[in-house]
Design an enzyme around this catalytic site. Structure first.
Site, short mmCIF file in Angstrom:
data_model
loop_
_atom_site.label_atom_id
_atom_site.label_comp_id
_atom_site.label_asym_id
_atom_site.label_seq_id
_atom_site.Cartn_x
_atom_site.Cartn_y
_atom_site.Cartn_z
N ASP A 66 0.77 -1.22 0.15
CA ASP A 66 -0.10 -0.15 0.10
C ASP A 66 1.02 1.47 -0.20
OD1 ASP A 66 0.86 -0.24 2.79
OD2 ASP A 66 -0.93 -1.13 3.26
N ASP A 135 -8.09 -3.74 14.34
CA ASP A 135 -9.61 -4.03 14.04
C ASP A 135 -9.70 -5.10 12.78
OD1 ASP A 135 -8.39 -2.68 11.75
OD2 ASP A 135 -9.89 -1.03 11.72
N HIS A 137 -7.89 -5.56 9.85
CA HIS A 137 -7.43 -5.21 8.54
C HIS A 137 -6.11 -5.46 8.24
CE1 HIS A 137 -5.45 -1.41 10.41
NE2 HIS A 137 -4.43 -1.81 9.37
N GLU A 142 -9.97 -2.17 5.38
CA GLU A 142 -10.58 -1.86 6.39
C GLU A 142 -12.05 -2.76 6.59
OE1 GLU A 142 -8.82 -0.33 8.60
OE2 GLU A 142 -8.16 1.73 7.73
#
Length: 258
Positions: A66, A135, A137, A142
């Site tokens: 990314d 979380d 990801h 996400e």
């Protein structure tokens, strides 16, 4: 899915062993490179082997997961800068052998498609290194991300921006709202995935990843459908696994499959 529980300092050596085995068999192998704190011990271990003359990446290639949108070239938090400092500059990749998505492109959609094409043209990723967010990801996919997604523009959650503010001097306002990221479908194309997680903060995400239902709420759970995933965790990150005794038992009676 192989679950390996070891001391944090040992995890990097385990992945480095796998990389060395891969490069020995295929010197032009393609590595998937993650940024963040989780892979640092891996990069330290690989860099030491290159310095010692035990390993060369001279023919290998790498693709980043990314990149932030809007950070100028050379910005210390730009992922191309980070991966160069943490890894590329410490080993012997050929110039230009490691590339990431172009967060500066005038046409971001086109840049994402071009990145997908470049991974395909390289023959795909042989070994993908991953971390996991609190979380759930992976890369910047996400919660709520499509489980079949490809490289695309994503808006970061408030939780991810809060987690990443530590890299921006604690200033959450300096963390970009957008990024380009490989999609979950893109990541799943890798032939071998090695995910590293350490610390209490990652325990809930690891429990969902390994033992929870597959759900876009916890994007990493898609890895349960991959034929070759190694999840490497320390005691703290493994602390919420219900079947932790079983994982330790299987680990004691067989080696990590290479």
């Amino acid at each position: 899915m192989d679950v390996v529980i070891a001391r944090e300092r040992e995890l990097g050596e385990i992945v480095a062993d796998e990389i060395a085995t891969l490069i020995d068999a295929r010197p032009d192998a393609v590595l998937g490179l993650a940024t963040g704190s989780s892979p640092l011990r891996i990069y330290d271990a690989v860099a030491q082997r290159v310095r010692d003359g035990e390993l060369t990446l001279a023919r290998a290639r790498g693709f980043m997961l990314d990149e932030y949108v809007g950070l100028p070239p050379g910005h210390p938090c730009r992922y191309s800068t980070v991966i160069d400092e943490d890894f590329v500059s410490r080993v012997d990749f050929a110039p230009g052998a490691v590339r990431g998505p172009d967060g500066d492109a005038a046409d971001l959609t086109r840049a994402c498609a071009d990145y997908e094409d470049s991974i395909r043209e390289a023959g795909g990723v042989d070994l993908q290194i991953l971390g996991i967010g609190t979380d759930g990801h992976i890369a910047f996919n996400e919660p709520g991300s499509s489980l079949a997604s490809r490289t695309r523009v994503k808006t970061l959650t408030a939780q991810t921006r809060t987690d990443n503010a530590r890299f921006f001097g604690g200033d959450i306002d300096a963390v970009p709202y957008h990024c380009l990221t490989q999609g979950l479908g893109t990541i799943m194309d890798a032939r071998h995935i090695m995910l590293v997680a350490t610390g209490d903060a990652k325990a809930e995400a690891v429990a969902h990843l390994v033992e929870g239902p597959v759900s876009a709420r916890w994007p990493a759970t898609i890895l349960q459908h991959h034929p070759r995933v190694s999840v490497l965790v320390d005691d703290a990150a493994a602390s919420r696994l219900a079947l932790v005794d079983y994982y330790r038992h299987t680990q004691a009676h067989r080696h990590l499959v290479s």
